[in-house]
Design an enzyme around this catalytic site. Structure first.
Site, PDB file in Angstrom:
ATOM      1  N   TYR A  65      12.725  40.037  -8.441  1.00  0.00           N
ATOM      2  CA  TYR A  65      13.377  40.653  -7.294  1.00  0.00           C
ATOM      3  C   TYR A  65      12.428  41.680  -6.676  1.00  0.00           C
ATOM      4  CZ  TYR A  65      18.184  38.958  -7.085  1.00  0.00           C
ATOM      5  OH  TYR A  65      19.286  38.192  -6.879  1.00  0.00           O
ATOM      6  N   GLU A  67      13.202  43.480  -3.255  1.00  0.00           N
ATOM      7  CA  GLU A  67      13.699  43.997  -1.979  1.00  0.00           C
ATOM      8  C   GLU A  67      12.872  45.196  -1.536  1.00  0.00           C
ATOM      9  OE1 GLU A  67      15.769  42.994  -4.396  1.00  0.00           O
ATOM     10  OE2 GLU A  67      17.720  42.392  -3.604  1.00  0.00           O
ATOM     11  N   ASP A 242       9.474  32.096  20.131  1.00  0.00           N
ATOM     12  CA  ASP A 242       9.684  31.307  18.920  1.00  0.00           C
ATOM     13  C   ASP A 242       8.663  30.173  18.945  1.00  0.00           C
ATOM     14  OD1 ASP A 242      10.488  29.556  16.953  1.00  0.00           O
ATOM     15  OD2 ASP A 242      12.619  29.606  17.469  1.00  0.00           O
ATOM     16  N   THR A 271       8.202  29.278  11.931  1.00  0.00           N
ATOM     17  CA  THR A 271       8.299  28.730  10.587  1.00  0.00           C
ATOM     18  C   THR A 271       6.878  28.537  10.073  1.00  0.00           C
ATOM     19  OG1 THR A 271       8.399  26.504  11.516  1.00  0.00           O
ATOM     20  CG2 THR A 271      10.498  27.546  10.959  1.00  0.00           C
ATOM     21  N   LYS A 274       5.973  23.511   9.635  1.00  0.00           N
ATOM     22  CA  LYS A 274       5.866  22.428  10.617  1.00  0.00           C
ATOM     23  C   LYS A 274       4.384  22.163  10.885  1.00  0.00           C
ATOM     24  CE  LYS A 274      10.409  23.297  12.731  1.00  0.00           C
ATOM     25  NZ  LYS A 274      10.804  24.639  12.225  1.00  0.00           N
ATOM     26  N   ARG A 280       8.151  25.691   3.155  1.00  0.00           N
ATOM     27  CA  ARG A 280       9.319  25.967   3.990  1.00  0.00           C
ATOM     28  C   ARG A 280       9.580  27.465   3.999  1.00  0.00           C
ATOM     29  NH1 ARG A 280      11.814  21.678   5.772  1.00  0.00           N
ATOM     30  NH2 ARG A 280      13.557  22.967   6.445  1.00  0.00           N
TER      31      ARG A 280
END
Length: 479
Positions: A65, A67, A242, A271, A274, A280
């Site tokens: 973790y 954060e 985007d 992203t 692509k 991903r």
């Protein structure tokens, strides 16, 4: 033992370990590679990550973790995650020439949602907090929060419409972006199907949005981001781009000058899986002005970052900084042009009449089909595509009238322009052979069709020949 033999042995061992716990998952994983090797993947939003990128995701970095941000975590023991995130962000800044990079978003939608809230925080919350004096966020009264909520709810967004090639996160009403903002969409010229910057500017002057979103998921042309910047500046809007679909063409220096969004946008989202050919995930680039607000992605929108995926992003971004990747990116664009020209020579109709990026949008009305029928017929013929709306689509977003084609994945396999011309011929042959059927009431069906076995087999045979010449992960043997 060669490197490929070592890699094959490692994957066989890995799948064997998985098989001992849940054999169905091991089998599905093996079958996915088999399936991907056996089809012509023309889905514009998919690609093939390199073996180093894939291997990076399968590590114990997944167990941590983290954060917060580099050097400022809410959990102890994050020094290695700090290294991973810092390296990924460094590669992103250098690759794209950005002032700031945020590599935590889990997906493109997460990146867009984080960006929207960061813009609201910077343009709405921060000025409002100044009005409240020296109060910290925790000291705001319920009346103060009601004022903030009211101001957040008054904000406007102008994005590209779905049927013109925009994305559902650009203000599409069923998406959260269409619920966060008062939203309007801009489209394309009804005659040319190209962006009309004068019409967009007039719409922006009338609507006065806080945010103008540029970028697309199914627009087969390049965008002049210098003009988009001028429009945003005229109405005092934030320009958000985007570039999820074309990030690889920006990274590979196919899009430069006015076609590179990074020098012109306040915030850029993308992203990484692509045309960028990574894992991903999502990413945000921004000017220094917006960096503090974007850095609040956690806890504003995101939870713990996926440390193993951030590591894979770092590897993919390092790959994208090479001369080999620039060659790949140019080949993606060249292959798309060859595919479009091959379709046009065979009398197919393309939205905008062609392409100058990685997307070809085929209108299938000339074949008497819906997008869903065309998608299904191509799939059973060894060609994987996705149905897509065209401007003013008469069949709506489910059945559609178009097929979206993209060249990043086949280019990763080494397909050339001559190969793409052959693929164009295969597509046209299948669609010409496909005939719609009728429903039980005698009305034309939007989903059912017939495809002669001879046409299907001819396409599968041609696909097998092309695929054999360009193997996926050559030398990787799981048997």
């Amino acid at each position: 033992m060669s490197d490929l033999e070592s890699i094959s042995s490692a994957y066989r061992t890995l799948l064997g370990v998985i098989e001992q716990v849940e054999p169905r998952i091991a089998q599905a994983t093996r079958q996915e590679l088999t399936d991907q090797r056996a089809s012509l993947k023309l889905i514009a939003s998919e690609n093939y990550a390199s073996l180093p990128v894939l291997a990076t995701m399968g590590t114990w970095l997944s167990d941590k973790y983290a954060e917060g941000t580099v050097g400022h975590r809410f959990y102890a023991g994050c020094q290695n995650v700090d290294t991973v995130e810092a390296v990924a962000a460094e590669h992103a800044r250098e690759l794209f020439g950005a002032e700031y990079a945020y590599v935590q978003p889990h997906s493109g939608i997460d990146a867009n949602l984080t960006a929207y809230w960061a813009i609201l925080a910077h343009k709405v919350e921060t000025p409002a907090l100044a009005e409240f004096g020296a109060k910290g966020v925790a000291e705001l009264s319920e009346a103060d929060w009601e004022t903030l909520r009211h101001r957040f709810g008054e904000q406007r967004l102008l994005g590209m419409s779905l049927d013109a090639g925009g994305h559902l996160t650009h203000g599409f009403r069923p998406n959260v972006s269409g619920k966060m903002f008062h939203q309007r969409s801009y489209g394309t010229d009804p005659n040319t199907e190209l962006l009309d910057y004068d019409a967009l500017a007039a719409q922006a002057r009338e609507f006065r949005p806080l945010v103008i979103v540029a970028g697309y998921s199914a627009y087969p042309r390049r965008v002049n981001f210098a003009k988009m910047r001028e429009i945003a500046d005229e109405v005092g809007a934030v320009l958000m781009v985007d570039m999820a679909h074309f990030a690889g063409l920006v990274a590979g220096k196919v899009f430069t000058g006015d076609e590179d969004p990074v020098p012109f946008a306040d915030v850029v989202t993308t992203t990484t899986h692509k045309s960028l050919r990574g894992p991903r995930g999502g990413m945000i680039l921004a000017t220094g002005e917006y960096a503090p607000s974007v850095d609040r992605g956690c806890p504003l929108v995101l939870g713990g970052p996926l440390s193993h995926v951030m590591a894979a992003k770092a590897v993919a971004l390092a790959e994208a900084r090479t001369a080999e990747f620039r060659t790949y990116a140019q080949n993606v664009a060249d292959n798309a042009k060859a595919l479009a020209e091959g379709l046009l020579r065979r009398d197919a109709r393309l939205v905008t009449g062609g392409t100058d990026n990685h997307i070809v949008l085929l209108d299938v009305r000339n074949f008497g089909l819906t997008g869903r029928q065309a998608e299904s017929a191509l799939l059973e013929s060894g060609i994987v595509t996705n149905r897509n709306s065209v401007p003013n689509d008469p069949n709506g977003a489910w059945y559609t009238t178009g097929i979206r084609l993209g060249t990043p994945a086949l280019t990763s396999r080494g397909f050339t322009t001559s190969d793409m011309d052959e693929v164009a011929g295969m597509i046209v042959d299948v669609l010409r052979s496909t005939k719609p059927t009728t429903t039980s009431t005698g009305a034309p069906s939007k989903a059912k069709y017939t495809l002669p076995e001879q046409a299907r087999e001819a396409s599968l045979t041609a696909a097998d020949t092309l695929l054999a010449a360009h193997p996926l992960y050559p030398g990787l043997d799981l048997s």
